[in-house]
Motif scaffolding. Sequence first.
Motif, PDB file in Angstrom:
ATOM      1  N   PHE A   1       0.917  -1.222   0.036  1.00 19.69           N
ATOM      2  CA  PHE A   1      -0.019  -0.049   0.068  1.00 19.69           C
ATOM      3  C   PHE A   1       0.725   1.249  -0.063  1.00 19.69           C
ATOM      4  N   PRO A   2       0.375   2.237  -0.721  1.00 18.32           N
ATOM      5  CA  PRO A   2       1.294   3.450  -0.833  1.00 18.32           C
ATOM      6  C   PRO A   2       1.054   4.350   0.378  1.00 18.32           C
ATOM      7  N   ASP A   3       2.037   5.335   0.494  1.00 16.58           N
ATOM      8  CA  ASP A   3       1.920   6.195   1.590  1.00 16.58           C
ATOM      9  C   ASP A   3       2.035   7.742   0.842  1.00 16.58           C
ATOM     10  N   MET A   4       1.693   8.820   1.634  1.00 18.17           N
ATOM     11  CA  MET A   4       1.563  10.062   0.916  1.00 18.17           C
ATOM     12  C   MET A   4       3.095  10.516   0.653  1.00 18.17           C
ATOM     13  N   ASP A   5       3.909  10.196   1.574  1.00 20.38           N
ATOM     14  CA  ASP A   5       5.593  10.702   1.546  1.00 20.38           C
ATOM     15  C   ASP A   5       6.285  10.089   0.335  1.00 20.38           C
ATOM     16  N   GLY A   6       5.927   8.851  -0.122  1.00 20.97           N
ATOM     17  CA  GLY A   6       6.796   8.356  -1.316  1.00 20.97           C
ATOM     18  C   GLY A   6       6.131   7.991  -2.488  1.00 20.97           C
ATOM     19  N   SER A   7       4.710   8.034  -2.357  1.00 17.35           N
ATOM     20  CA  SER A   7       3.960   7.699  -3.525  1.00 17.35           C
ATOM     21  C   SER A   7       2.691   8.244  -3.471  1.00 17.35           C
ATOM     22  N   PRO A   8       2.645   9.705  -3.445  1.00 18.89           N
ATOM     23  CA  PRO A   8       1.271  10.245  -3.283  1.00 18.89           C
ATOM     24  C   PRO A   8       0.441  10.281  -4.338  1.00 18.89           C
ATOM     25  N   GLY A   9      -0.809   9.828  -3.987  1.00 20.61           N
ATOM     26  CA  GLY A   9      -1.965   9.854  -5.206  1.00 20.61           C
ATOM     27  C   GLY A   9      -2.041   8.460  -5.628  1.00 20.61           C
ATOM     28  N   VAL A  10      -0.980   7.617  -5.313  1.00 21.99           N
ATOM     29  CA  VAL A  10      -1.204   6.004  -5.939  1.00 21.99           C
ATOM     30  C   VAL A  10      -2.154   5.367  -5.095  1.00 21.99           C
ATOM     31  N   ASN A  11      -3.055   4.362  -5.798  1.00 24.23           N
ATOM     32  CA  ASN A  11      -3.884   3.672  -5.176  1.00 24.23           C
ATOM     33  C   ASN A  11      -3.228   2.246  -4.630  1.00 24.23           C
ATOM     34  N   LEU A  12      -2.597   1.600  -5.408  1.00 22.26           N
ATOM     35  CA  LEU A  12      -1.779   0.294  -4.897  1.00 22.26           C
ATOM     36  C   LEU A  12      -0.548   0.227  -5.496  1.00 22.26           C
ATOM     37  N   ILE A  13       0.372  -0.551  -4.921  1.00 23.13           N
ATOM     38  CA  ILE A  13       1.743  -0.954  -5.380  1.00 23.13           C
ATOM     39  C   ILE A  13       1.753  -2.275  -5.677  1.00 23.13           C
ATOM     40  N   LEU A  14       2.238  -2.553  -7.045  1.00 21.57           N
ATOM     41  CA  LEU A  14       2.075  -3.901  -7.640  1.00 21.57           C
ATOM     42  C   LEU A  14       3.644  -4.439  -7.868  1.00 21.57           C
ATOM     43  N   PRO A  15       3.969  -5.560  -7.802  1.00 23.11           N
ATOM     44  CA  PRO A  15       5.122  -6.135  -8.261  1.00 23.11           C
ATOM     45  C   PRO A  15       5.658  -5.867  -9.602  1.00 23.11           C
ATOM     46  N   ASP A  16       6.766  -5.552  -9.926  1.00 25.83           N
ATOM     47  CA  ASP A  16       7.178  -5.592 -11.326  1.00 25.83           C
ATOM     48  C   ASP A  16       7.476  -6.932 -11.848  1.00 25.83           C
ATOM     49  N   ILE A  17       6.709  -7.487 -12.683  1.00 27.18           N
ATOM     50  CA  ILE A  17       6.566  -8.584 -13.311  1.00 27.18           C
ATOM     51  C   ILE A  17       7.156  -8.774 -14.758  1.00 27.18           C
ATOM     52  N   ALA A  18       7.793  -7.599 -15.093  1.00 25.62           N
ATOM     53  CA  ALA A  18       8.193  -7.822 -16.624  1.00 25.62           C
ATOM     54  C   ALA A  18       9.073  -8.725 -16.901  1.00 25.62           C
ATOM     55  N   TRP A  19      10.080  -9.321 -16.156  1.00 27.29           N
ATOM     56  CA  TRP A  19      10.893 -10.200 -16.529  1.00 27.29           C
ATOM     57  C   TRP A  19       9.965 -11.758 -16.646  1.00 27.29           C
ATOM     58  N   LEU A  20       9.247 -11.895 -15.693  1.00 24.46           N
ATOM     59  CA  LEU A  20       8.217 -12.958 -15.821  1.00 24.46           C
ATOM     60  C   LEU A  20       7.191 -13.036 -16.997  1.00 24.46           C
ATOM     61  N   GLU A  21       6.959 -11.831 -17.138  1.00 19.78           N
ATOM     62  CA  GLU A  21       5.914 -11.684 -18.581  1.00 19.78           C
ATOM     63  C   GLU A  21       6.506 -11.870 -19.778  1.00 19.78           C
ATOM     64  N   GLU A  22       7.937 -11.653 -19.896  1.00 21.45           N
ATOM     65  CA  GLU A  22       8.687 -11.936 -21.166  1.00 21.45           C
ATOM     66  C   GLU A  22       8.982 -13.395 -21.278  1.00 21.45           C
ATOM     67  N   ARG A  23       8.685 -14.184 -20.299  1.00 22.97           N
ATOM     68  CA  ARG A  23       8.683 -15.655 -20.111  1.00 22.97           C
ATOM     69  C   ARG A  23       7.394 -16.376 -19.922  1.00 22.97           C
ATOM     70  N   LYS A  24       6.295 -15.668 -19.980  1.00 20.92           N
ATOM     71  CA  LYS A  24       4.999 -16.338 -19.657  1.00 20.92           C
ATOM     72  C   LYS A  24       4.788 -17.604 -20.332  1.00 20.92           C
ATOM     73  N   ASP A  25       5.534 -17.778 -21.611  1.00 24.37           N
ATOM     74  CA  ASP A  25       5.092 -18.996 -22.268  1.00 24.37           C
ATOM     75  C   ASP A  25       5.724 -20.268 -21.477  1.00 24.37           C
ATOM     76  N   ARG A  26       6.544 -19.741 -20.362  1.00 24.81           N
ATOM     77  CA  ARG A  26       7.301 -21.122 -19.694  1.00 24.81           C
ATOM     78  C   ARG A  26       6.671 -21.012 -18.250  1.00 24.81           C
ATOM     79  N   LEU A  27       5.916 -20.315 -18.083  1.00 29.47           N
ATOM     80  CA  LEU A  27       4.829 -20.084 -16.788  1.00 29.47           C
ATOM     81  C   LEU A  27       3.913 -21.247 -16.718  1.00 29.47           C
ATOM     82  N   GLU A  28       3.928 -22.155 -15.724  1.00 27.57           N
ATOM     83  CA  GLU A  28       2.976 -23.292 -15.775  1.00 27.57           C
ATOM     84  C   GLU A  28       1.790 -23.054 -15.105  1.00 27.57           C
ATOM     85  N   ALA A  29       2.072 -22.215 -13.815  1.00 30.60           N
ATOM     86  CA  ALA A  29       0.844 -22.127 -12.914  1.00 30.60           C
ATOM     87  C   ALA A  29       1.290 -21.052 -11.966  1.00 30.60           C
TER      88      ALA A  29
END
Length: 556
Positions: A43-71
């Motif tokens: 969850f965000p805070d006003m000091d470091g991420s003002p106005g942000v609703n949620l903070i999600l993990p960066d899955i770019a590495w996994l997304e590039e390899r989603k053809d290898r993701l089983e479950a």
Amino acid sequence: MSSDRLIYLPLGGAGEIGMNCYVYGYGPADQERLILVDLGVTFPDMDGSPGVNLILPDIAWLEERKDRLEAIFITHAHEDHVGAVGHLYERLGAPVYARAFTANIARGKLEEYGLSEKVVRTVSAWPETVQAGPFSVGFLPISHSIPESAGLVIDSPAGRVVHTGDFKLDKTPLVGEPWDPDLWGSVAKDGVKALICDSTNVFSPEAGRSEASIGDQLESLVDEAPGMVVATTFASNVARVKTLAEAGHRAGRSICLMGRAMRRMIEAAIETGVLSDFPTVVPVEDARNIPRENLMLLVTGSQGERRAASAQLANGKYNGISLKEGDLFLFSSKTIPGNERGVIRIMNQFSEMGVDVVDDRGGRYHVSGHANRPDLVEMHKVMHPEMVIPMHGEHRHLREHAKLAESNGYTSAIAVNGTMLDLGGHAPKVCGFVETGRTYLDGTVQIGALDGIVRDRIRMALNGHVLVTVIVDEDDEVLGDPWCELRGLAETGRSNAPLVDCLEEDLSQFIGRAGAKTLRDDDKLEGELKKIVRQTTQNEIGKKPEVTVVISRLVG
């Protein structure tokens, strides 16, 4: 000798508390078949991420390899483990496996985004397993502060890995399965290569207490209260919500649930059979007409969330109900580090109303859902793995947990987000690094933490903003004087003249002496105007604002 390797890669939850996201893989280097354990938010805070609703993990590495993701396997239904499923599922596309209660919550999150709930598959507890490429995965029941939590038994050709998830060693959790050392020991009897273990409470020196240990104190507190009683806790802590409701019921009070998340969790627990004897509750419409001394509200917002029921009540009124002098407000929860300011604000607001505020009081009205230091030692002994890999904790937690494991004879390694470990040998070995960060849910849009959007927002909040407008005619002559609009800046400075007048005067003087070459070049003109605004504002009020320059050119 096989060239295949068994890897572990945290993308979230290692080096921080929250946003859990862990990858396991088996196969040839850079060709491993992959599974994902948990997909949570923080969850965000006003000091470091003002106005942000949620903070999600960066899955770019996994997304590039989603053809290898089983479950994707979800250990339990806390937001920091399942909260990103709806937001990120389309980028991954693999089937989601969870136990019944967690599956119910995950389906609701997919439904919010118009995604099919059929991608979530319900799995029974161990010894049932799911085959996912080279992995066989089973859900091993464990006690925590939410029903049907599970560790994962992850078998591969390179050996057995046990991922604890969040856990505590509670033999009387009231709701959900108790800690069963015999069951966990049976999983370990043929050997465990690696124990990937929760580190949250590694600095807590005393053994954890059971959920059953606080019922009497809660009942006494509610029974002795003269006015209305309001209690807040984590909405997902179904056992605590039930304990509070039963305490109120035995004290002769009508129980009312306030807050969508709390109602949703209780409904899910009843729908999936986790909860069968929850006290009768009254709708909020009826609660308004019940005498204060006969009413108990169970509300969301234990962490000071601004839109939750607790904050709304602190602001004066919520759903037609307000607190007054002589009422009691109980925080039956621990404040997560970083949320102290919001919680204290609410406490003070209630205090100004004359409401008696009661907090955790050293554990009288709350027990943690995570294993303390002695409990971690017991888990290590029961599982007796070749190696212990700390997860779910800030760096200091991971480091202390690794030292604890090594002091008891286990090999260990600190793997923060983005650190890939090879677990195939007799000791963990770093075998690569992945660039990881955070993804912000900003309104309805996902943006990268490094995109500059939130950075600019912070800069404007810290330094203010000046908009400069200039009109240039067909002959590259400036029409009239530049004008400025200010936001978030003091109106006057050292000269005692209006700041906007000082800016416009200095800009006009520059325009008057600027050469034709500068006036023809938008980029150069913009740069010079920004520099003057910052210099003048610094001289007048000691600030260097963010500056936007609009150059409008007339076309003949």
